[in-house]
Every structure is written in C-alpha cells, then in structure tokens.
Write an enzyme that holds these catalytic residues in place. Structure first.
Site, short mmCIF file in Angstrom:
data_model
loop_
_atom_site.label_atom_id
_atom_site.label_comp_id
_atom_site.label_asym_id
_atom_site.label_seq_id
_atom_site.Cartn_x
_atom_site.Cartn_y
_atom_site.Cartn_z
N HIS A 36 8.32 1.89 18.74
CA HIS A 36 7.15 2.29 17.98
C HIS A 36 7.10 3.74 17.65
O HIS A 36 6.34 4.66 17.98
CB HIS A 36 5.82 2.08 18.68
CG HIS A 36 4.65 2.10 17.80
ND1 HIS A 36 3.46 1.30 17.96
CD2 HIS A 36 4.25 2.74 16.48
CE1 HIS A 36 2.44 1.55 17.02
NE2 HIS A 36 3.00 2.34 16.08
N THR B 249 7.16 -2.63 10.72
CA THR B 249 6.98 -1.51 11.12
C THR B 249 5.66 -1.32 11.06
O THR B 249 5.07 -0.38 10.98
CB THR B 249 7.69 -0.48 10.40
OG1 THR B 249 7.28 -0.41 8.99
CG2 THR B 249 9.07 -0.43 10.49
N GLY C 28 7.92 4.71 14.11
CA GLY C 28 7.93 4.86 12.78
C GLY C 28 7.52 6.49 12.30
O GLY C 28 8.26 6.73 11.46
N GLU D 76 2.55 -4.40 23.13
CA GLU D 76 3.05 -3.06 23.54
C GLU D 76 2.32 -2.47 24.60
O GLU D 76 1.12 -2.62 24.78
CB GLU D 76 2.91 -2.08 22.34
CG GLU D 76 3.75 -2.49 21.34
CD GLU D 76 3.72 -1.53 20.08
OE1 GLU D 76 3.25 -0.53 20.18
OE2 GLU D 76 3.87 -2.04 18.92
N GLY E 175 0.98 -1.00 -0.03
CA GLY E 175 0.17 -0.07 0.11
C GLY E 175 0.79 1.45 0.10
O GLY E 175 2.01 1.28 -0.54
N ARG E 176 0.34 2.38 0.85
CA ARG E 176 1.27 3.58 0.66
C ARG E 176 2.77 3.42 1.39
O ARG E 176 3.55 3.92 0.57
CB ARG E 176 0.47 4.65 1.57
CG ARG E 176 -0.95 5.02 0.82
CD ARG E 176 -1.57 5.98 2.06
NE ARG E 176 -2.19 5.31 3.11
CZ ARG E 176 -3.29 4.73 3.50
NH1 ARG E 176 -4.29 5.49 2.49
NH2 ARG E 176 -3.80 4.30 4.26
N ARG F 177 2.20 -3.90 12.51
CA ARG F 177 1.86 -4.29 13.73
C ARG F 177 2.38 -5.43 14.40
O ARG F 177 2.69 -6.18 13.58
CB ARG F 177 0.25 -4.31 13.82
CG ARG F 177 -0.60 -2.88 13.70
CD ARG F 177 -0.62 -1.93 14.93
NE ARG F 177 -1.20 -0.85 14.65
CZ ARG F 177 -0.60 0.48 14.28
NH1 ARG F 177 0.54 0.65 13.98
NH2 ARG F 177 -1.44 1.44 14.17
N ARG G 48 -2.88 -8.45 -0.91
CA ARG G 48 -4.34 -9.03 -1.11
C ARG G 48 -4.50 -8.84 -2.44
O ARG G 48 -5.03 -9.78 -3.22
CB ARG G 48 -5.34 -8.06 -0.24
CG ARG G 48 -5.78 -8.85 0.87
CD ARG G 48 -6.89 -7.96 1.58
NE ARG G 48 -6.75 -6.48 1.33
CZ ARG G 48 -7.52 -5.67 1.77
NH1 ARG G 48 -8.70 -6.19 2.61
NH2 ARG G 48 -7.39 -4.32 1.62
N1 NAI Z 1 5.44 2.08 12.70
C1 NAI Z 1 4.52 3.05 12.89
O1 NAI Z 1 4.80 4.08 13.58
C2 NAI Z 1 3.46 3.12 11.85
C3 NAI Z 1 2.79 1.85 11.61
N2 NAI Z 1 1.68 1.90 10.39
C4 NAI Z 1 1.16 0.78 10.19
O2 NAI Z 1 1.41 0.40 8.84
C5 NAI Z 1 0.11 0.02 8.40
C6 NAI Z 1 0.08 0.21 6.60
O3 NAI Z 1 -0.09 1.53 6.28
P1 NAI Z 1 -0.28 1.86 5.12
O4 NAI Z 1 0.54 1.64 4.03
O5 NAI Z 1 -0.53 3.59 5.01
O6 NAI Z 1 -1.64 1.08 4.59
P2 NAI Z 1 -2.42 0.96 3.27
O7 NAI Z 1 -3.92 0.69 3.35
O8 NAI Z 1 -2.19 2.17 2.15
O9 NAI Z 1 -1.54 -0.47 2.52
C7 NAI Z 1 -1.89 -1.80 3.20
C8 NAI Z 1 -1.72 -2.77 2.15
O10 NAI Z 1 -1.78 -3.90 2.85
C9 NAI Z 1 -2.64 -4.68 1.99
N3 NAI Z 1 -3.04 -5.91 2.76
C10 NAI Z 1 -4.04 -6.19 3.70
N4 NAI Z 1 -4.39 -7.22 3.88
C11 NAI Z 1 -3.41 -7.85 3.45
C12 NAI Z 1 -3.20 -9.27 3.68
N5 NAI Z 1 -3.58 -10.11 4.41
N6 NAI Z 1 -1.78 -9.67 3.12
C13 NAI Z 1 -1.24 -8.86 2.29
N7 NAI Z 1 -1.61 -7.80 1.88
C14 NAI Z 1 -2.39 -7.14 2.48
C15 NAI Z 1 -3.82 -3.85 1.60
O11 NAI Z 1 -4.31 -4.48 0.17
C16 NAI Z 1 -2.97 -2.59 1.24
O12 NAI Z 1 -2.40 -2.40 -0.17
C17 NAI Z 1 -1.01 0.75 9.11
O13 NAI Z 1 -1.98 -0.21 9.20
C18 NAI Z 1 -0.36 0.76 10.41
O14 NAI Z 1 -0.62 -0.55 10.94
C19 NAI Z 1 1.29 2.81 10.16
C20 NAI Z 1 1.96 4.26 10.46
C21 NAI Z 1 2.97 4.23 11.32
O1 LIG Z 2 1.33 3.28 14.36
C1 LIG Z 2 0.81 4.22 14.14
C2 LIG Z 2 -0.35 4.53 13.46
O2 LIG Z 2 -0.53 5.79 12.97
O3 LIG Z 2 -0.88 3.78 12.89
#
Ligand code: NAI
Ligand SMILES: O=CC(=O)O
Length: 331
Positions: free
Chosen positions: A293, A241, A295, A272, A159-160, A243, A181
């Site tokens: 945590h 990075t 990121g 956590e 994703g992003r 969950r 997915r």
């Molecule tokens: N460490 C940190 O501080 C941070 C962690 N995150 C985590 O990063 C995650 C992803 O963020 P984004 O990229 O913005 O989300 P996003 O929604 O843009 O991308 C997630 C991708 O994962 C795919 N996906 C969903 N289920 C799947 C599966 N079973 N197998 C394979 N791919 C699958 C989706 O189709 C999507 O393309 C967030 O949900 C959050 O948990 C986000 C921001 C900060």
């Molecule tokens: O893990 C951080 C978030 O914004 O999601």
C-alpha cells in the site's frame, strides 16, 4: 485571544507538517507511531475537537456515536474515506474532510509501474540478480513476458487517478477503455481517445489489462466478484491500487493459480496489513507483484497531503467551508 482547537493526530506525519500543526493548534501527536486501538481512538474522540486519522484507523458508527460533543471535524490524512462512516459523522454534525488531488500523479505512477512490472516480469528478473546470482547470461527464450504496447487497458473508475493512469498508458501505446458510474466529459474522452463501456462485464471480457481506480463504497464491495473475474481473458492481468475489498481476493487467487487469469499487480488487500499467504506464494512463483500500500508514498505527496489537512482545519475554525469536505453526494 481565540482558543486554539484541540487536534489529535493518530499517526506520525512529515516533520514539517507536525511542526506547523503544533504552531497552529493545541496538538497531540502520536510520536511512537503505533496504530491506535479502538479504545484509544474512542478516548481521543472524547477529548479532541479535531481528529486527524489515516487509512489505518477504522472510524465506524459506534466510535462516532460515542464521540464527545466537542468533536467537530474529522480531517483525514488520506484521499479515500472508506475507513470513516461519513454518513454517521454527518448525521452527528461532525464534518469530514480528505486530501484529494495531491496524490493523483504519484498513485498513477505506481499503477503504471505495476501495469509494466507484471507482464514484463520486472520483479522476477530483478530477483535473479539480487538473490540467486546464478544468471548464465542472455538467452533467446528465457524470462519472456508479454508486450505492453498495443494492448487494451480497461480502467474501472475514470476519476482523477483513473485519468492520470490513462494519460500514462497512452504514452506506452496502450488503448484506453473505461467503465465509470457516469460517462466522463466528451473533451476528456476525446483527449484520452478513451472508449466508454456501459457494461463492466463486456469490458472485462475484452481487455488485456484491468486497472481498478474507483473508491471503496458499499456499491463497489467485490465489484470484481468471482463471476466477473471469470469473464477476464486467460492472458489478462489485473492491477489494483484502489482498495482491496473491491476485488474478491480469494477468487482472484484461485483464478490466477488455475491459469484462468495471467497475473496481478496489487498495492491493496482485503485484510490489510494481513496478506493472504496464497498471494505470497503466487508472488514467489512470479504470477503477482505485491506492494505494501505505497501508491501515494512520496515525500512531496505526503507533505502536500499534510498541507491540505492544515488548510481544512484552519478553514473550518475560521468559519469557512473547508475546501475538501466529503459531501453526502460523494458517498
Ligand atoms: N494505493 C494508494 O495509496 C491510493 C489509493 N487511492 C484509492 O484510489 C481511489 C480513487 O481515487 P481518485 O481517483 O482520487 O477518486 P475520484 O473520486 O476522483 O475517482 C473515482 C471514480 O470512480 C467512479 N466510481 C465510483 N463508483 C464506481 C463504480 N461502482 N463503478 C465504476 N466507477 C465508479 C467515480 O464516478 C469516479 O469517477 C480512492 O478512493 C482510494 O481508495 C487513492 C490514493 C492513494
Ligand atoms: O490509500 C491511500 C489514500 O490516501 O486513500
């Protein structure tokens, strides 16, 4: 004059955001920044029209069922929304928003930092000079890590953030592979020269580095199960990075300790803020790099997240659809 919505914020936010929030809404801030207990959250949900939680607040079905009828919006200060039972909220007519996009680059930077730090023994090396100070000088055979250039990176969740990690890794001469997915658009694949793996199992068995970038959903709990982790090559590294619960942490620890996986870089954990002591021991031994945590932890990112929260609340109470609504199709 229109009544200002009553907003309860569960943690301290950047000063500029708190100030603006007070200007716009009837705002209760958590000045002490102490995490709210389930009882305190329940009480807040009895009086708030808008709750602004963060990833450390567990907004489960029971809390949502007990919320007062005035609660209309949960405007989370986070990208992930796995800490909220969104389905229960939507069923009760409570809208949920998050803050996507503005922390993509920061989180990808931190992911790339771990992708470099683990094989190149960055933290171990830095410790030599900061703690022991017993460095005897350069030698040809000491502190050797593994080369990053030329390696294969397998991204789980393109994703992003996954795509932003891919852009960075390409600049380091790493080839991009991914499992998602759904297959991403052909132009994205082409721009990243990314190879799609329909089978996660097959991808895991072929990669040098795995980066977890998918959300935590019921479908991704222990997606990296012991069986799947065992498919990884003994020279391979895992970076997470996203969950903690997406990876079977106990199995990961066991496999790294036994040498079945080379190491890991982690920003997120299963329980956590508790960290498994065995992970801390692996960090001491230089097998893993652990971050608390952080990121998305940049001043710019946190301000932009706050701005998104403000925009979502304003749009909602102006009668518009908030731009960052979490929709059933996203669950
Ligand atoms: N460490 C940190 O501080 C941070 C962690 N995150 C985590 O990063 C995650 C992803 O963020 P984004 O990229 O913005 O989300 P996003 O929604 O843009 O991308 C997630 C991708 O994962 C795919 N996906 C969903 N289920 C799947 C599966 N079973 N197998 C394979 N791919 C699958 C989706 O189709 C999507 O393309 C967030 O949900 C959050 O948990 C986000 C921001 C900060
Ligand atoms: O893990 C951080 C978030 O914004 O999601």
């Amino acid at each position: 004059m229109k009544k200002r919505p009553h907003v309860v914020v569960t943690r301290r936010l950047p000063d500029a955001i708190e100030t603006r929030m007070r200007e716009l809404f009837e705002t209760e801030l958590n000045i002490d920044d102490v995490p709210m207990s389930p009882d305190a959250l329940a009480a807040a949900m009895q009086r708030a029209e808008v709750l602004v939680p963060t990833v450390t607040d567990r907004i489960d079905a029971a809390l949502i069922a007990a919320a007062g009828p005035q609660l209309k919006l949960i405007a989370s200060f986070s990208n992930g929304f796995d800490h909220i039972d969104v389905e229960a909220a939507l069923k009760r007519g409570i809208a949920v928003t998050n803050t996507p996009g503005v922390l993509t680059e920061d989180t990808a930077d931190m992911t790339m930092a771990l992708i470099l730090a683990v094989p190149r023994r960055l933290v171990e090396g830095a410790r030599v000079l900061s703690a022991d100070r017993d460095w005897a000088g350069w030698t040809p055979t000491w502190m050797l890590g593994r080369r990053v250039t030329g390696k294969r990176l397998g991204i789980v969740g393109m994703g992003r953030i996954g795509q932003a990690v891919a852009r960075r890794a390409r600049a380091f001469g790493v080839s991009i592979h991914y499992h998602n997915r759904h297959r991403v658009a052909p132009q994205v694949e082409e721009a990243l020269e990314a190879t799609w793996w329909d089978s996660l199992d097959q991808m895991l068995a072929r990669m040098d580095i795995i980066s977890i970038n998918c959300p935590r959903t019921p479908g991704t709990y222990h997606l990296l199960s012991e069986r799947r982790l065992k498919l990884m090559r003994p020279e391979a590294y895992l970076v997470n990075t996203a969950r903690g619960e997406i990876v079977d942490e106990a199995a990961l620890i066991k496999l790294i300790a036994s040498g079945a996986i080379a190491g890991a870089g982690l920003d997120v954990y299963e329980n956590e803020p508790m960290i498994n002591p065995k992970l801390l021991r692996l960090a001491e031994a230089g097998k893993v790099v652990l971050l608390p945590h952080m990121g998305s932890a940049t001043i710019e990112g946190r301000i932009e997240m706050g701005e998104k929260v403000l925009i979502n609340i304003r749009a909602f109470f102006d009668g518009h659809k908030p731009p960052d609504r979490v929709l059933p199709s996203m669950l």
